[in-house]
Write an enzyme that holds these catalytic residues in place. Structure first.
Site, mmCIF file in Angstrom:
data_model
loop_
_atom_site.group_PDB
_atom_site.id
_atom_site.type_symbol
_atom_site.label_atom_id
_atom_site.label_comp_id
_atom_site.label_asym_id
_atom_site.label_seq_id
_atom_site.Cartn_x
_atom_site.Cartn_y
_atom_site.Cartn_z
ATOM 1 C CE LYS A 188 56.409 40.517 60.329
ATOM 2 N NZ LYS A 188 57.759 41.014 59.959
ATOM 3 C CE1 TYR A 194 36.711 43.068 32.064
ATOM 4 C CE2 TYR A 194 37.283 41.947 34.107
ATOM 5 C CZ TYR A 194 36.444 42.785 33.389
ATOM 6 O OH TYR A 194 35.336 43.331 33.993
#
Length: 360
Positions: free
Chosen positions: A35, A252
């Protein structure tokens, strides 16, 4: 020139990890769980790496169709079963086995009356409290399925919430045994942690997932200690080098401030590639074959690393983010407060997948 980041997927490692699961549960057949695009590794690599599996298991019906189109002829199991009646029609057409975990799915199977039998895995809720019938509902569902002409084999299945903890599967196994006592059919209980640590759960079918990709399901045991090999190497390169003076900050928010003169490297990898934005300074990384750590906040397309342990590093040098033998994906996940599963599955579509068939 293309941006230098890539994820190299090792077919040989995938084959090794499947063989490891088989060796641990020699009496059981194995579903290879693929999956989420084979946990980010790609279905194409999974078809090669897990060619010896007895079946493949996933949740996406479009991807199940792709497996058939690619030539996979062995069983395919849909782990969450049908989501609507059209899925039952596809199961008949593409020869998909369906997990049955709630009454609507029984109704859809009854209404479909498939000409070719559909195999089902009837799910018992042994304590996870996500999907599955309680004990009484399980028996009612089994009786109803047994009476339907379009049903093939009925396998009894459950999923563990705590098999990664010592004794964590004991209560679930006991509940499963009581609920299924006397019911015919094969049994399927074991996920990766149970394959590795709970022999009593192996039974007829095992369902290895994360272990097939070379990561550990345990908080206190590394993949190497489990005998597994990483199947994905996430790699990039330095694209710049900066010199910081004491008091200079990086990135940042200025979350990292240099306390000494230092060189930092800028890596072409960021959260838009799937690297965890919340990974703190010090998260392990390797530059030019030597371990070091990140500095500052991860940005969309870049992250920064401390080059003090790699004094000769320069733009163009390779950076291993995880999986190349120097940095385990589980180390990065632990530093970022998550698990290796999430990092694999979060790999962004813009990162090229390169299938390495060497040694396969």
């Amino acid at each position: 020139m293309s941006r230098p980041i890539s994820a190299i997927v090792s077919v040989a490692a995938m084959r090794h990890n499947l063989a490891r699961a088989r060796a641990l549960a020699p009496g059981a057949r194995a579903w290879a769980v693929v999956k989420a695009n084979a946990y980010g590794h790609g279905l194409a690599a999974a078809l090669e790496g897990f060619a010896d599996a007895d079946g493949m298991a996933l949740v996406e019906f479009d991807k199940a169709a792709r497996l058939r189109e690619a030539g996979w002829q062995r069983p395919i199991l849909m782990l969450e079963g049908a989501f609507d009646p059209q899925d039952v029609a596809q199961a008949r057409r593409d020869r998909l086995a369906l997990v049955v975990h709630e009454p609507r799915q029984l109704d859809w199977l009854a209404a479909a009356s498939p000409a070719a039998p559909i195999d089902v895995h009837l799910k018992f809720n042994s304590g996870m409290n996500r999907l599955g019938f309680d004990a009484a509902g399980l028996r009612e569902a089994h009786a109803r399925l047994s009476a339907l002409p379009g049903i093939g084999s009925i396998t009894l299945v459950t999923h563990f919430a705590n098999s990664d903890l010592p004794g964590g599967a004991d209560d679930a196994i006991a509940r499963f045994e009581r609920a299924c006592a006397g019911l015919p059919g094969q049994r399927s209980l074991a996920n990766s942690a149970a394959v590795l640590a709970v022999p009593d759960a192996h039974r007829d079918w095992v369902r290895p997932g994360i272990m097939l990709y070379g990561a550990s399901p345990f908080a206190d045991r590394s993949a190497a200690e489990c005998g597994l090999r990483p199947a994905m190497k996430l790699a990039s390169r330095l694209i710049a080098v900066q010199r910081l003076a004491p008091g200079d900050s990086v990135g940042y928010g200025s979350t990292f401030t240099a306390t000494r003169p230092m060189r930092i490297g800028v890596v072409a990898c960021g959260y838009a590639d799937g690297y965890p934005r919340h990974a703190p300074s010090g998260t392990p990384v390797a530059v030019a074959g030597r371990r070091t750590g990140t500095v500052g906040r991860v940005s969309m397309d870049m992250l920064c690393v401390d080059l003090e342990p790699v004094p000769g590093a320069s733009p163009g040098d390779e950076v291993e983010l995880w999986g190349g033998g120097l940095v385990d994906i589980d180390e990065v996940a632990q530093a970022a407060g998550t698990i290796g599963y999430e990092l694999m599955c979060a790999l962004a579509p813009r990162v090229p997948l390169v299938v390495d068939r060497a040694g396969a």
